[in-house]
Design a protein around this motif. Structure first.
Motif, mmCIF file in Angstrom:
data_model
loop_
_atom_site.group_PDB
_atom_site.id
_atom_site.type_symbol
_atom_site.label_atom_id
_atom_site.label_comp_id
_atom_site.label_asym_id
_atom_site.label_seq_id
_atom_site.Cartn_x
_atom_site.Cartn_y
_atom_site.Cartn_z
ATOM 1 N N GLN A 137 11.422 18.690 -16.092
ATOM 2 C CA GLN A 137 12.190 17.719 -15.303
ATOM 3 C C GLN A 137 12.096 16.324 -15.899
ATOM 4 N N SER A 138 10.979 16.021 -16.568
ATOM 5 C CA SER A 138 10.901 14.689 -17.157
ATOM 6 C C SER A 138 11.723 14.605 -18.448
ATOM 7 N N ASP A 139 12.029 15.774 -19.058
ATOM 8 C CA ASP A 139 12.899 15.786 -20.240
ATOM 9 C C ASP A 139 14.377 15.751 -19.858
ATOM 10 N N THR A 140 14.723 16.455 -18.766
ATOM 11 C CA THR A 140 16.137 16.671 -18.455
ATOM 12 C C THR A 140 16.641 15.814 -17.303
ATOM 13 N N LEU A 165 24.981 19.912 -8.746
ATOM 14 C CA LEU A 165 23.823 20.642 -9.253
ATOM 15 C C LEU A 165 24.136 21.149 -10.654
ATOM 16 N N ASP A 166 23.187 21.013 -11.545
ATOM 17 C CA ASP A 166 23.446 21.389 -12.932
ATOM 18 C C ASP A 166 22.247 22.169 -13.467
ATOM 19 N N PHE A 167 22.469 23.445 -13.697
ATOM 20 C CA PHE A 167 21.367 24.297 -14.156
ATOM 21 C C PHE A 167 21.439 24.596 -15.654
ATOM 22 N N SER A 168 22.203 23.780 -16.400
ATOM 23 C CA SER A 168 22.439 24.109 -17.816
ATOM 24 C C SER A 168 21.156 24.035 -18.656
ATOM 25 N N PHE A 169 20.138 23.289 -18.148
ATOM 26 C CA PHE A 169 18.887 23.198 -18.912
ATOM 27 C C PHE A 169 18.246 24.568 -19.102
ATOM 28 N N LEU A 170 18.590 25.494 -18.207
ATOM 29 C CA LEU A 170 17.960 26.812 -18.266
ATOM 30 C C LEU A 170 18.241 27.535 -19.567
ATOM 31 N N ALA A 171 19.477 27.341 -20.104
ATOM 32 C CA ALA A 171 19.879 28.043 -21.324
ATOM 33 C C ALA A 171 18.884 27.777 -22.442
ATOM 34 N N GLU A 172 18.411 26.530 -22.502
ATOM 35 C CA GLU A 172 17.536 26.132 -23.594
ATOM 36 C C GLU A 172 16.061 26.298 -23.252
ATOM 37 N N ARG A 173 15.712 26.027 -21.970
ATOM 38 C CA ARG A 173 14.301 25.913 -21.621
ATOM 39 C C ARG A 173 13.701 27.149 -20.959
ATOM 40 N N SER A 227 15.448 16.990 -11.778
ATOM 41 C CA SER A 227 14.247 17.367 -11.039
ATOM 42 C C SER A 227 14.515 18.369 -9.925
ATOM 43 N N PHE A 228 15.562 18.110 -9.119
ATOM 44 C CA PHE A 228 15.796 18.971 -7.964
ATOM 45 C C PHE A 228 16.065 20.406 -8.412
ATOM 46 N N GLU A 229 16.931 20.545 -9.438
ATOM 47 C CA GLU A 229 17.282 21.882 -9.928
ATOM 48 C C GLU A 229 16.057 22.595 -10.502
ATOM 49 N N VAL A 230 15.257 21.839 -11.275
ATOM 50 C CA VAL A 230 14.076 22.442 -11.896
ATOM 51 C C VAL A 230 13.160 23.017 -10.832
#
Lengths: 227, 216
Positions: free
Chosen positions: A181-184, A5-13, A187-190
């Motif tokens: 989710q379509s950018d990163t 699981l990777d939630f790193s997209f949160l930092a930016e989004r 999907s599951f994490e989003v």
């Protein structure tokens, strides 16, 4: 099975999610207010109105309550625009939500209004209240107080149902999730994040309705004290 | 441009079969999960009650649409093929379970206390109490709200269209996009089919409710 699981997209989004949640709140607050107004008027019509109006309201309630919100949204957004009435996604979403909410609120408020005893109305008549005063002070507020738990859970359900408006590209919380989710490709994490945000919003709404209930239905006079 | 014709309507009616199938799957799956949740909710063990109520709180506080996305993509990362029917069936089982669980809990709790005490006196164990005394009475109370909830299930299956399950709502979109461009007429037909499925259930729920209250 070696999925990380990777939630790193949160930092930016995260600002996107905040903006999405904010639009969800705006959409639902407007829809709840207007839906409650429509529902109350319809419920009053259904109890006190003439035979024809009662029938019209009855048909409206049955039509809306027996068809999916998704299709109602499509009819407003795609249907009305094909008939020449071009509406933005947000406006269409609000219209569909208000129409939907109005039907459910009608049924709930009707139960409340019917629970007001005849004697209350007769007493109001004796005191010389006008019809409008009677409805406002004697019927509506106590009726609403009785069905308030059902109303507020209907409001929370509406907030959750507003996720369906993402299908017509209203940029609310669920649509934001689809975009991120379509950018990163996460999907599951989003969707886990968005599910948590919705849970938080549900709790927030429940809390807010409880507080509003306290203010709205505070008894001016303690029961049992002298007038 | 092809106008909306009888073939489209037949096509939509065929798609309605998938809506009915998905509703039945949801109802069957939800019943199994719901019964377990209801029994956990009235359990004597505090942890079990907390577990069941936590599940119900989470599912009822999340949009069904998000549950659908989570199972669709969740199954994907677990290495299963992304079959919309499986993902939709799973989501609706999770969703219907939470609501049916609450309905049944209410009905189990509505069985008078004296029935428990009487069956205790007769020396029935907990399992026998449920099977012979409590559940038969709870089921009778539960039928009207269950039929009412069926309406919600049928309507909500329209959301499965979003993860690509081709049922009535999705077929409506397909017909609209590919052959004709009369969205108002097409979605009105789709709405009419949903209405034809749901209205009898609504009427039945109300009639059953009246019948259940008649004796009191």
């Amino acid at each position: 099975m070696s999925y990380q699981l990777d939630f790193s997209f949160l930092a930016e989004r995260w600002p996107d999610f905040v903006a999405g949640a904010w639009l969800t709140i705006q959409l639902t607050v407007v829809s709840i207010a207007l839906g409650l107004a429509v529902g109350t008027v319809c419920a009053l019509t259904r109890v006190y109105g003439g035979a024809l109006l009662k029938r019209v309201v009855g048909v409206y309630v049955e039509l809306i309550r027996n068809t999916p919100l998704l299709i109602q949204i499509f009819i407003v957004y795609f249907g009305l625009s094909s008939l020449g009435l071009k509406l933005s996604a947000e406006v269409s979403a609000v219209i569909a939500l208000v129409v939907n909410m109005g039907a459910y609120t009608t049924e709930i408020m009707r139960a409340g209004i019917q629970s007001i005893q005849r004697t209350q109305l007769e007493a109001a008549d004796c005191l010389g209240l006008t019809r409008l005063q009677t409805i406002l002070h004697i019927v509506l507020l106590p009726a609403m107080e009785r069905v308030y738990p059902a109303l507020s859970s209907q409001f929370v359900l509406l907030m959750l149902a507003s996720s369906i408006t993402s299908t017509i590209s209203t940029e609310e919380l669920t649509a934001t999730a689809n975009l991120v989710q379509s950018d990163t490709y996460r999907s599951f994490e989003v969707y886990i994040v968005v599910a948590l945000v919705y849970l938080g919003l549900s709790a927030l709404y429940r809390c807010a309705f409880w507080l509003i209930g306290l203010v709205l239905f505070s008894r001016k006079r303690k029961l049992g004290t002298a007038l | 441009m092809i106008k909306l014709n009888a073939n489209h309507i037949l096509y939509l009616l065929q798609a309605a079969e998938w809506t009915v199938l998905l509703s039945l799957i949801a109802f069957a799956g939800g019943s199994v999960v719901g019964l377990m949740l209801a029994l956990l909710r009235v359990s004597k063990v505090g942890f079990m009650r907390a577990l069941a109520s936590g599940y119900i709180q989470i599912v009822q506080g999340t949009p069904l649409l998000i549950v659908l996305f989570l199972s669709y993509f969740g199954l994907g990362i677990l290495g299963y093929k992304l079959d919309p029917l499986v993902a939709a069936g799973l989501s609706f089982t999770i969703y219907a379970g939470a609501f049916l669980g609450e309905i049944w809990r209410g009905c189990i709790e509505a069985v008078p206390r004296t029935q428990w005490e009487a069956s205790d006196c007769l020396g029935l164990n907990r399992f026998q109490q449920y099977v012979y005394v409590i559940l038969p009475q709870a089921v009778r109370l539960a039928i009207p709200p269950m039929v009412g909830f069926m309406v919600q299930i049928v309507k909500n299956t329209s959301l499965a269209s979003v993860i690509g399950f081709v049922e009535l709502a999705r077929t409506g979109q397909i017909v609209n996009n590919s052959t004709t461009f009369e969205p108002f007429a097409i979605f009105a037909v789709v709405a009419a089919i949903y209405f034809a499925l749901c209205y009898p259930l609504s009427v039945a729920a109300r009639a059953l409710e009246r019948k259940a209250h008649a004796g009191r």
